[in-house]
Design a protein around this motif. Structure first.
Motif, PDB file in Angstrom:
ATOM      1  N   ASN A 109      -2.925   5.504   3.978  1.00  0.00           N
ATOM      2  CA  ASN A 109      -3.628   5.123   2.784  1.00  0.00           C
ATOM      3  C   ASN A 109      -2.419   4.835   1.655  1.00  0.00           C
ATOM      4  O   ASN A 109      -2.823   3.599   1.027  1.00  0.00           O
ATOM      5  CB  ASN A 109      -4.507   6.254   2.706  1.00  0.00           C
ATOM      6  N   CYS A 110      -1.625   5.316   1.567  1.00  0.00           N
ATOM      7  CA  CYS A 110      -0.655   5.266   0.319  1.00  0.00           C
ATOM      8  C   CYS A 110      -0.072   4.099   0.570  1.00  0.00           C
ATOM      9  O   CYS A 110       0.245   3.040  -0.501  1.00  0.00           O
ATOM     10  CB  CYS A 110       0.240   6.348   0.341  1.00  0.00           C
ATOM     11  N   VAL A 111       0.191   3.677   1.879  1.00  0.00           N
ATOM     12  CA  VAL A 111       1.063   2.219   2.074  1.00  0.00           C
ATOM     13  C   VAL A 111       0.180   1.337   1.737  1.00  0.00           C
ATOM     14  O   VAL A 111       0.204  -0.152   1.185  1.00  0.00           O
ATOM     15  CB  VAL A 111       1.744   2.243   3.354  1.00  0.00           C
ATOM     16  N   LEU A 112      -1.148   1.578   2.084  1.00  0.00           N
ATOM     17  CA  LEU A 112      -2.120   0.382   1.854  1.00  0.00           C
ATOM     18  C   LEU A 112      -2.490   0.156   0.326  1.00  0.00           C
ATOM     19  O   LEU A 112      -2.508  -0.894  -0.110  1.00  0.00           O
ATOM     20  CB  LEU A 112      -3.447   0.628   2.699  1.00  0.00           C
ATOM     21  N   GLN A 113      -2.654   1.333  -0.161  1.00  0.00           N
ATOM     22  CA  GLN A 113      -2.776   1.269  -1.552  1.00  0.00           C
ATOM     23  C   GLN A 113      -1.760   0.302  -2.480  1.00  0.00           C
ATOM     24  O   GLN A 113      -1.995  -0.201  -3.480  1.00  0.00           O
ATOM     25  CB  GLN A 113      -3.058   2.555  -2.200  1.00  0.00           C
ATOM     26  N   ALA A 114      -0.518   0.819  -1.956  1.00  0.00           N
ATOM     27  CA  ALA A 114       0.668   0.125  -2.653  1.00  0.00           C
ATOM     28  C   ALA A 114       0.767  -1.634  -2.456  1.00  0.00           C
ATOM     29  O   ALA A 114       1.156  -1.976  -3.434  1.00  0.00           O
ATOM     30  CB  ALA A 114       2.035   0.735  -2.102  1.00  0.00           C
ATOM     31  N   SER A 115       0.277  -1.868  -1.173  1.00  0.00           N
ATOM     32  CA  SER A 115       0.148  -3.258  -1.106  1.00  0.00           C
ATOM     33  C   SER A 115      -1.007  -4.140  -1.591  1.00  0.00           C
ATOM     34  O   SER A 115      -0.839  -5.343  -1.748  1.00  0.00           O
ATOM     35  CB  SER A 115       0.112  -3.597   0.429  1.00  0.00           C
ATOM     36  N   MET A 116      -1.962  -3.238  -2.174  1.00  0.00           N
ATOM     37  CA  MET A 116      -2.953  -3.899  -2.893  1.00  0.00           C
ATOM     38  C   MET A 116      -2.826  -3.901  -4.234  1.00  0.00           C
ATOM     39  O   MET A 116      -2.311  -3.015  -4.987  1.00  0.00           O
ATOM     40  CB  MET A 116      -4.311  -3.175  -2.673  1.00  0.00           C
TER      41      MET A 116
END
Length: 164
Positions: A109-116
């Motif tokens: 989820n942290c990786v996904l949030q960093a890309s958004m």
């Protein structure tokens, strides 16, 4: 064990009648036979129904789909908890696995949030009269006698009130 009754309540309403329970007591049956429990009353009915709803909800709103997925996961976790609490070893195994899965999904989820990237919200026009002029504090009143702003006819310095 197949138990039937002449009142046909099980066949018509899907609920075992008092006659069936009386026969079960006479036969000293400790459990209700699976033939008397319809699929809609079983715990597994909800999970399969939710899974079907998820498959059918692919074209629905994302929030509805999110809610059904949450319900499906909750039902599955409830079943897992029921089995895991039977003994200490299974409890510890399940607890460790849940912690590992939680860590894994937090990282994902942290990786996904960093890309958004965050975007500004969409502006929505509210109902009612639009505010074309912004006022600084109180309204600008005008005197009805001299038409000067800042006071009313009661406090007008040019026209003092008459004594009675």
């Amino acid at each position: 064990v197949a138990i039937t009754c002449s009142c046909k309540m099980m066949e018509s309403a899907g609920i075992p009648c008092r006659h069936i329970f009386h026969v079960m007591m006479l036969e000293q049956l400790a459990r209700i036979p699976p033939t008397l429990i319809l699929g809609r009353w079983a715990k597994s009915a909800k999970v399969s129904k939710v899974m079907k709803m998820i498959a059918a909800a692919s074209h629905l709103d994302k929030e509805v789909s999110k809610t059904t997925k949450f319900g499906s996961l909750s039902a599955a976790c409830t079943n897992l908890c029921l089995f895991a609490t039977k003994n200490e070893q299974s409890y510890m195994i399940v607890l460790d696995e849940i912690q590992l899965l939680t860590l894994r999904f937090e990282q994902m989820n942290c990786v996904l949030q960093a890309s958004m990237k965050l975007k500004d919200p969409v502006t929505v026009n509210s109902k009612g009269c639009s505010k074309s002029v912004k006022h600084d504090g109180a309204k600008n009143h005008k005197c009805s006698k001299c038409f000067q702003p800042g006071y009313t006819k009661r406090t007008c310095p040019l026209y003092p009130p008459k004594d009675m």
